[in-house]
Design a protein around this motif. Structure first.
Motif, PDB file in Angstrom:
ATOM      1  N   VAL A  41      -1.060   6.575   7.281  1.00  0.00           N
ATOM      2  CA  VAL A  41      -0.802   7.537   6.210  1.00  0.00           C
ATOM      3  C   VAL A  41       0.688   7.467   5.903  1.00  0.00           C
ATOM      4  O   VAL A  41       1.515   7.423   6.820  1.00  0.00           O
ATOM      5  N   ILE A  42       1.008   7.417   4.634  1.00  0.00           N
ATOM      6  CA  ILE A  42       2.420   7.354   4.233  1.00  0.00           C
ATOM      7  C   ILE A  42       2.683   8.557   3.336  1.00  0.00           C
ATOM      8  O   ILE A  42       2.145   8.633   2.224  1.00  0.00           O
ATOM      9  N   ASN A  43       3.468   9.494   3.855  1.00  0.00           N
ATOM     10  CA  ASN A  43       3.784  10.680   3.042  1.00  0.00           C
ATOM     11  C   ASN A  43       5.279  11.004   3.029  1.00  0.00           C
ATOM     12  O   ASN A  43       5.677  12.049   2.514  1.00  0.00           O
ATOM     13  N   GLU A  66       8.198   5.931  -2.405  1.00  0.00           N
ATOM     14  CA  GLU A  66       8.943   5.382  -3.555  1.00  0.00           C
ATOM     15  C   GLU A  66       9.206   3.894  -3.377  1.00  0.00           C
ATOM     16  O   GLU A  66       9.099   3.105  -4.323  1.00  0.00           O
ATOM     17  N   MET A  67       9.558   3.505  -2.139  1.00  0.00           N
ATOM     18  CA  MET A  67       9.825   2.083  -1.875  1.00  0.00           C
ATOM     19  C   MET A  67       8.554   1.253  -2.057  1.00  0.00           C
ATOM     20  O   MET A  67       8.577   0.161  -2.635  1.00  0.00           O
ATOM     21  N   VAL A  68       7.435   1.784  -1.564  1.00  0.00           N
ATOM     22  CA  VAL A  68       6.155   1.067  -1.718  1.00  0.00           C
ATOM     23  C   VAL A  68       5.836   0.928  -3.207  1.00  0.00           C
ATOM     24  O   VAL A  68       5.393  -0.118  -3.676  1.00  0.00           O
ATOM     25  N   LYS A  69       6.071   2.001  -3.951  1.00  0.00           N
ATOM     26  CA  LYS A  69       5.779   1.977  -5.391  1.00  0.00           C
ATOM     27  C   LYS A  69       6.550   0.851  -6.087  1.00  0.00           C
ATOM     28  O   LYS A  69       6.033   0.180  -6.975  1.00  0.00           O
ATOM     29  N   SER A 127       0.367   5.774 -10.474  1.00  0.00           N
ATOM     30  CA  SER A 127       0.363   7.245 -10.515  1.00  0.00           C
ATOM     31  C   SER A 127       1.651   7.810  -9.935  1.00  0.00           C
ATOM     32  O   SER A 127       2.547   7.089  -9.512  1.00  0.00           O
ATOM     33  N   ASN A 128       1.682   9.140  -9.895  1.00  0.00           N
ATOM     34  CA  ASN A 128       2.798   9.853  -9.275  1.00  0.00           C
ATOM     35  C   ASN A 128       2.404  10.349  -7.880  1.00  0.00           C
ATOM     36  O   ASN A 128       2.969  11.341  -7.402  1.00  0.00           O
ATOM     37  N   ALA A 129       1.432   9.688  -7.241  1.00  0.00           N
ATOM     38  CA  ALA A 129       0.958  10.141  -5.917  1.00  0.00           C
ATOM     39  C   ALA A 129       2.116  10.206  -4.918  1.00  0.00           C
ATOM     40  O   ALA A 129       2.986   9.341  -4.910  1.00  0.00           O
ATOM     41  N   VAL A 173       5.208  -4.685   1.215  1.00  0.00           N
ATOM     42  CA  VAL A 173       4.622  -3.512   1.879  1.00  0.00           C
ATOM     43  C   VAL A 173       4.768  -3.649   3.400  1.00  0.00           C
ATOM     44  O   VAL A 173       5.137  -2.701   4.095  1.00  0.00           O
ATOM     45  N   LYS A 174       4.519  -4.859   3.903  1.00  0.00           N
ATOM     46  CA  LYS A 174       4.615  -5.062   5.357  1.00  0.00           C
ATOM     47  C   LYS A 174       6.053  -4.841   5.836  1.00  0.00           C
ATOM     48  O   LYS A 174       6.270  -4.240   6.885  1.00  0.00           O
TER      49      LYS A 174
END
Ligand SMILES: Cc1cc2nc3c(=O)[nH]c(=O)nc-3n(C[C@H](O)[C@H](O)[C@H](O)COP(=O)(O)O)c2cc1C
Length: 177
Positions: free
Chosen positions: A49-51, A57-60, A68-70, A129-130
């Motif tokens: 889980v990434i919260n 933001e970095m993943v985005k 999205s803005n998740a 991502v990794k």
């Protein structure tokens, strides 16, 4: 929520409220992911889980499909060594990917129970991502879910394309529905 209702209700959500998702709820969603079947009962599945706002933001930034803005993500990934040791190439190259899809759908359906929406996400840089998430070489990411409370004013979901739901009975070509 009834399972058929949940299946009917699930759509890709790309517009979320700013409200954070409680960690207890996220733990239940992680449990739902792990409740999915695994080929040969091999324990190769990993869930993250990434919260953390900055990390999301970095993943985005490395994810063209993260539209999205998740503020919350869930990543389903595979320990390739364990998959290979357990089931050889079948486990590493096939079963683990099928099972990640099953896990992700479990999450998508369970999320509805909490008024949450999700969006499967595969359009992202695997390497990026990794690196951001400190995931070692011998793991493969499978699918990411964007998670949040859907905005009430979000655009209507996409309709299935013609011929997207062809079902045969007993033999290929024998159209059933
Ligand atoms: C394996 C997979 C990968 C997907 N990747 C993305 C993605 O990167 N970004 C995105 O916005 N949607 C993604 N989607 C969502 C699809 O676009 C969506 O499920 C499809 O358009 C059907 O819409 P529905 O889910 O509302 O029925 C993905 C779905 C699947 C199953």
């Amino acid at each position: 929520m009834d399972v058929l209702d949940a299946i009917k209700k699930r759509v890709a959500v790309r517009y979320f409220e700013e409200k954070p998702v409680p960690e207890e709820v996220l733990k239940t969603l992680a449990w739902a992911a792990h409740k999915a079947p695994t080929g040969g009962n091999t324990p190769y599945r990993r869930v993250m889980v990434i919260n953390d706002e900055e990390t999301v933001e970095m993943v985005k930034k490395v994810s063209p499909g993260f539209l999205s803005n998740a503020k919350t993500l869930m990543l389903i990934y595979t320990d390739l060594d364990i998959a290979y040791k357990g089931l050889g190439r079948l486990g590493r190259d096939i079963c683990s990917i099928i099972d990640a899809g099953a896990a992700a759908e479990n999450v998508a359906l369970a999320a509805l129970n909490f008024g949450l929406g999700t969006c499967f996400t595969k359009s992202y840089s695997e390497a990026g991502v990794k690196e951001i998430l400190d995931i070692p070489e011998n793991y493969r990411t499978e699918v990411m879910l964007q998670i949040g409370y859907p905005r009430k004013d979000m655009p209507p979901p996409l309709k299935a394309k013609p011929n997207a739901r062809i079902t045969y009975l007993n033999k290929h070509g024998q159209l059933w529905m």
